[in-house]
Design a protein around this motif. Structure first.
Motif, short mmCIF file in Angstrom:
data_model
loop_
_atom_site.label_atom_id
_atom_site.label_comp_id
_atom_site.label_asym_id
_atom_site.label_seq_id
_atom_site.Cartn_x
_atom_site.Cartn_y
_atom_site.Cartn_z
N ILE A 55 -39.61 17.82 9.19
CA ILE A 55 -40.86 18.29 8.59
C ILE A 55 -41.17 17.42 7.37
O ILE A 55 -40.37 17.33 6.43
CB ILE A 55 -40.75 19.77 8.17
N SER A 56 -42.29 16.74 7.43
CA SER A 56 -42.70 15.90 6.31
C SER A 56 -43.72 16.64 5.46
O SER A 56 -44.45 17.52 5.94
CB SER A 56 -43.30 14.59 6.82
N LYS A 57 -43.76 16.29 4.18
CA LYS A 57 -44.67 16.95 3.25
C LYS A 57 -45.47 15.90 2.49
O LYS A 57 -44.89 14.99 1.91
CB LYS A 57 -43.89 17.82 2.27
N LYS A 58 -46.77 16.05 2.53
CA LYS A 58 -47.66 15.18 1.77
C LYS A 58 -48.55 16.05 0.91
O LYS A 58 -49.45 16.72 1.42
CB LYS A 58 -48.51 14.31 2.71
N GLY A 59 -48.25 16.07 -0.37
CA GLY A 59 -48.98 16.98 -1.27
C GLY A 59 -48.61 18.40 -0.97
O GLY A 59 -47.45 18.80 -1.03
N HIS A 60 -49.59 19.21 -0.59
CA HIS A 60 -49.36 20.61 -0.21
C HIS A 60 -49.43 20.80 1.30
O HIS A 60 -49.49 21.94 1.78
CB HIS A 60 -50.39 21.51 -0.90
N THR A 61 -49.43 19.70 2.03
CA THR A 61 -49.56 19.77 3.49
C THR A 61 -48.22 19.47 4.15
O THR A 61 -47.55 18.50 3.81
CB THR A 61 -50.61 18.75 3.99
N TYR A 62 -47.87 20.31 5.13
CA TYR A 62 -46.63 20.14 5.89
C TYR A 62 -46.98 19.70 7.31
O TYR A 62 -47.95 20.18 7.90
CB TYR A 62 -45.83 21.45 5.93
#
Length: 492
Positions: A55-62
């Motif tokens: 699971i990658s996270k960019k900012g507040h997005t998963y």
């Protein structure tokens, strides 16, 4: 040569290190980009180690990876990422999933994700519809933590009289985000897999080192086998290069000194062989001449000596004749020796009648070249010219056919009478010549070889011979190899 070897080895090592680095980099990238696909094949094996990778996270997005989505789809399960209060961060359309968890509590598992406030929750398809009396009283944080897998749950939940209650988990493991001393089965499998991959990369690299070492040794030593065969040819009296796939421009550059030395030796031995044949010819000619010229005075001396033996009145007269004949013989021998010396010194300018077919046969026997065919269509084998020049021209033609091909070509020569000319039709089935160099062949500065000294197509020598015999030279187009026609004028 030492410098060239050093640079060559340095180049191979640099290529090896570059390729090794590329292979290792590709292997590491492929490993870490595919580790979850290779190790985690079923949704039941998913744990905290997997979710951290998948699971990658960019900012507040998963964003779960495709392999994770595939496993969820196969089990018809739903994935949620929440905080401890049950507020959903993924997918965004759900706000709070407390009721979903309570209604399917026995088919739900939770995984701590990266920090204390984030959780991964997987809810499998509903198999039972549980109704609890104290749903509103349930603590969401405790509920989620009680669903942690691999004994990471500090609480265990129980349903008693329709109510959800908690007890402490005596076997609970402490969650240390980023590391865990007590490894799960999947983590152990992952570590084993990593170890196997590293071992395979090491073995692959070791195998590559062996292969590369073999390639380097062959590249450096194979040309030496060609030169060994060539020297063996020369020692056996075969004055030409052997056919070999190891002989190329790179070999000539790498072993330049050796190549030049053997080339020079081959050329010198060939010239010596031709010159020796000519010397032998003149020696036989001189012996025949001296035996003929000495026969007459020796006959006279023998006759006068016989007269003296019977003591005639002319003893004094016959004695003087014998002395005169002996003196004549001495002067004759000196004169013959001087003439022989002059003739051998001036062989290039000497013309005589010689048998063309026998001269060809002598030359082929001298160099012992077996891929040769002579078609004799002459009605007159005798030619008046310079035999040494003639042999040098033929030797240059044959030598260049051999020299400009990795494999010794088949050479075919046809002899014909063409009016006042001797026609030599010369063909080989080698790589041939490019048309754009035809006009340069008789340029004294032109060469088809890298080593300019005593090398080249040899056409200047051929031209010299042709000019000496008032002849002409033609290059004929051919699909393979070369095709020359040489005309030498009969000087009757």
């Amino acid at each position: 040569m030492n410098k060239r070897f050093t640079l060559k080895i340095f180049k191979y090592i640099f290529i090896f290190l570059t390729i090794t680095l590329i292979i290792m980099s590709i292997g590491i990238v492929l490993f870490f980009t595919n580790i979850t696909k290779l190790v985690y094949l079923d949704l039941n094996e998913v744990d905290e180690f997997y979710t951290d990778l998948a699971i990658s996270k960019k900012g507040h997005t998963y964003d779960p990876e495709d392999n994770f989505k595939r496993m969820l789809k196969e089990k018809n399960a739903k994935l949620y990422i929440t905080d401890n209060r049950g507020n959903t961060k993924y997918p965004s359309k759900h706000k709070n999933i407390k009721k979903l968890i309570v209604n399917n509590i026995n088919n739900t598992k939770a995984i701590p994700f990266r920090n204390k406030n984030t959780n991964v929750i997987i809810i499998y398809p509903k198999k039972e519809n549980i109704k609890l009396k104290n749903t509103n009283e349930i603590n969401t944080k405790k509920l989620i933590k009680s669903l942690y897998i691999n004994n990471l749950n500090p609480y265990q939940h129980h349903i008693v009289d329709g109510k959800l209650k908690y007890t402490k988990n005596p076997a609970a493991r402490k969650i240390i985000y980023g590391q865990d001393d007590d490894l799960s089965t999947v983590e152990k499998k992952t570590l084993i897999f990593i170890f196997v991959v590293i071992l395979l990369l090491f073995l692959l690299n070791f195998l590559f080192v062996i292969i590369f070492a073999i390639i380097i040794s062959k590249r450096l030593t194979k040309p030496l086998f060609f030169y060994t065969d060539w020297i063996a040819n020369l020692s056996a009296g075969k004055l030409f290069k052997p056919s070999s796939k190891h002989y190329n421009k790179r070999s000539k550059k790498l072993f330049k000194e050796l190549n030049d030395s053997v080339e020079t030796l081959n050329t010198q031995l060939t010239q010596n062989r031709i010159y020796q044949n000519q010397i032998n010819y003149y020696r036989e000619k001189w012996l025949n001449q001296i035996s003929h010229d000495l026969k007459s005075p020796l006959t006279s001396i023998y006759g006068y000596a016989r007269l003296l033996s019977i003591q005639t009145e002319d003893v004094h007269k016959h004695s003087e004749l014998i002395a005169d004949k002996a003196s004549y013989m001495s002067k004759l021998i000196s004169s013959l020796n001087e003439n022989f010396k002059n003739e051998t010194d001036q062989m290039k300018l000497h013309k005589e009648k010689f048998n063309v077919t026998k001269t060809f046969d002598e030359l082929i026997r001298s160099i012992q070249y077996d891929k040769f065919k002579l078609n004799n269509h002459l009605h007159d084998d005798e030619f008046y010219g310079n035999k040494l020049y003639f042999q040098r021209m033929l030797m240059n033609l044959i030598d260049n056919s051999i020299d400009h091909n990795k494999f010794n070509p088949f050479i075919e020569v046809t002899l014909e009478n063409d009016g006042d000319f001797l026609l030599i039709d010369y063909k080989d089935d080698g790589i041939g010549l490019k048309e754009d160099i035809f006009d340069q062949l008789f340029n004294s500065k032109y060469t088809t070889k890298e080593n300019k000294q005593n090398h080249g197509l040899g056409t200047m020598i051929i031209k010299e011979v042709i000019d000496y015999h008032n002849g002409k030279f033609k290059i004929l187009p051919t699909e393979k190899g070369v095709h020359f026609k040489i005309y030498l004028k009969h000087d009757h």
